[in-house]
Design a protein around this motif. Structure first.
Motif, PDB file in Angstrom:
ATOM      1  N   LEU A   1       0.839  -1.215   0.000  1.00  0.00           N
ATOM      2  CA  LEU A   1       0.000   0.000   0.000  1.00  0.00           C
ATOM      3  C   LEU A   1       0.868   1.257   0.000  1.00  0.00           C
ATOM      4  CD1 LEU A   1      -2.941   1.057   0.163  1.00  0.00           C
ATOM      5  CD2 LEU A   1      -2.728   1.026   2.634  1.00  0.00           C
TER       6      LEU A   1
ATOM      7  N   PHE B   1       2.522   1.881  -3.409  1.00  0.00           N
ATOM      8  CA  PHE B   1       1.630   2.481  -4.412  1.00  0.00           C
ATOM      9  C   PHE B   1       1.244   3.908  -4.036  1.00  0.00           C
ATOM     10  CE2 PHE B   1       1.435  -1.758  -6.050  1.00  0.00           C
ATOM     11  CZ  PHE B   1       1.381  -1.528  -7.412  1.00  0.00           C
ATOM     12  N   ALA B   2       1.136   4.188  -2.743  1.00  0.00           N
ATOM     13  CA  ALA B   2       0.876   5.571  -2.322  1.00  0.00           C
ATOM     14  C   ALA B   2       2.029   6.467  -2.774  1.00  0.00           C
ATOM     15  CB  ALA B   2       0.703   5.630  -0.806  1.00  0.00           C
TER      16      ALA B   2
ATOM     17  N   CYS C   1      -4.812  -0.753  -4.529  1.00  0.00           N
ATOM     18  CA  CYS C   1      -4.886  -0.267  -3.135  1.00  0.00           C
ATOM     19  C   CYS C   1      -6.236  -0.613  -2.513  1.00  0.00           C
ATOM     20  CB  CYS C   1      -4.674   1.245  -3.092  1.00  0.00           C
ATOM     21  SG  CYS C   1      -3.037   1.755  -3.622  1.00  0.00           S
TER      22      CYS C   1
ATOM     23  N   ILE D   1      -7.009  -1.815   1.238  1.00  0.00           N
ATOM     24  CA  ILE D   1      -7.800  -0.991   2.168  1.00  0.00           C
ATOM     25  C   ILE D   1      -8.905  -1.840   2.794  1.00  0.00           C
ATOM     26  CG2 ILE D   1      -9.432   0.952   2.289  1.00  0.00           C
ATOM     27  CD1 ILE D   1      -7.659   2.360   0.169  1.00  0.00           C
TER      28      ILE D   1
ATOM     29  N   SER E   1      -7.350  -7.118  -6.019  1.00  0.00           N
ATOM     30  CA  SER E   1      -6.091  -6.419  -6.324  1.00  0.00           C
ATOM     31  C   SER E   1      -5.421  -7.041  -7.548  1.00  0.00           C
ATOM     32  CB  SER E   1      -5.144  -6.478  -5.127  1.00  0.00           C
ATOM     33  OG  SER E   1      -5.659  -5.703  -4.065  1.00  0.00           O
TER      34      SER E   1
ATOM     35  N   SER F   1      -4.437   4.267   4.240  1.00  0.00           N
ATOM     36  CA  SER F   1      -5.666   4.111   3.446  1.00  0.00           C
ATOM     37  C   SER F   1      -6.316   5.465   3.200  1.00  0.00           C
ATOM     38  CB  SER F   1      -6.657   3.203   4.175  1.00  0.00           C
ATOM     39  OG  SER F   1      -6.093   1.945   4.421  1.00  0.00           O
TER      40      SER F   1
ATOM     41  N   VAL G   1      -4.429   7.420   0.621  1.00  0.00           N
ATOM     42  CA  VAL G   1      -4.695   6.952  -0.747  1.00  0.00           C
ATOM     43  C   VAL G   1      -6.061   7.459  -1.227  1.00  0.00           C
ATOM     44  CG1 VAL G   1      -5.175   4.879  -2.128  1.00  0.00           C
ATOM     45  CG2 VAL G   1      -3.177   4.942  -0.634  1.00  0.00           C
TER      46      VAL G   1
END
Lengths: 68, 196
Positions: free
Chosen positions: B25, B28-29, B61, B65, B80, B164, B167
């Motif tokens: 996560l 990717f953030a 993501c 989450i 995902s 989360s 994002v």
């Protein structure tokens, strides 16, 4: 269309955050379906269809003697 | 075939699994933050396929989450993975579109370490698919793992929730950016449609 896709995406993420799991998953799948549709529309060319002739290669025909 | 471990080992495996998800996560953030930084810092407007790749990354993501909200689930891994496959399809197609520079077609945006964004997307997706493959190889047969919620590890849950929310905020910023760039019509990279 792109605006709609991002709106549905944000809705899916917000629903996930607020624990509305089924609705969130439905929104994500809708987002993916819309994205796939837009992707196909973006890459389609009236001239070439979905083909990519610029990466088509041809073997140059050489005389046999030159090929050794 | 399902495996059942002792409660202590199960807790350790669940902790490791949530840390693993958190790392994905955060990665990717960071990538999505960098994309926005290039857009607003360097004025590099994303093309339609670039935007679809962002959508796929947010979708990846999404599954994580859900893991942090409602507990780990193999269904979330599947969601995902679906988005990862979509990301791979879009990035491969974009790479092939621009691989032979010609009028109206060339890689746009800055190259990072000599590699442009769609090619980076392919590399990132392959690493992600490998990460999920390793995860499923190690934990795939563990049927008790989904029974342990992220709340069993309070600090991890807090970090996961903060990531989360970050994002989701990034997705909201992207929505506004798309509104400015595309309006309700087609997206172009020449400028922000609503600011002209």
């Amino acid at each position: 269309m792109m605006l709609l896709i991002f709106a549905v995406l944000v809705a899916a993420l917000a629903l996930a955050w607020f624990d509305r799991e089924r609705l969130a998953i439905a929104a994500l799948i809708l987002c993916l379906v819309l994205s796939a549709g837009l992707f196909l529309w973006e890459v389609y060319s009236p001239k070439y269809g979905f083909a990519m002739p610029w990466i088509t290669v041809e073997r140059t025909l050489l005389p046999l003697a030159a090929e050794g | 075939m399902s495996r059942h471990h002792s409660a202590e080992l199960e807790s350790d495996l669940a902790f490791g699994n949530y840390v693993y998800q958190l790392l994905i996560l955060l990665t990717f953030a960071a990538i999505l933050t960098a994309a926005l930084a290039f857009q607003f810092g360097d004025g590099e407007l994303p093309c339609p396929l670039c935007l679809l790749q962002r959508v796929a990354m947010f979708g990846i993501c999404f599954g994580i989450i859900l893991d942090f909200r409602n507990g780990f689930s193999y269904r979330n891994v599947g969601l995902s993975l679906l988005c990862a496959i979509f990301l791979l399809i879009v990035s491969v197609r974009q790479t092939l579109l621009d691989i032979y520079p010609r009028e109206g077609h060339a890689y746009i945006g800055s190259a990072v370490f000599g590699i442009h964004m769609p090619v980076w997307s392919i590399i990132i997706t392959l690493f992600l698919l490998m990460a999920y493959a390793v995860q499923l190889c190690v934990l795939g047969g563990d049927m008790d793992l989904p029974k342990i919620p992220a709340g069993a590890f309070p600090i991890l849950k807090r970090i996961g929730s903060a990531a989360s929310l970050y994002v989701i905020a990034l997705a909201a910023v992207n929505l506004v950016a798309v509104l400015l760039q595309c309006g309700i019509g087609q997206c172009h990279t020449m400028g922000y449609a609503l600011l002209q």
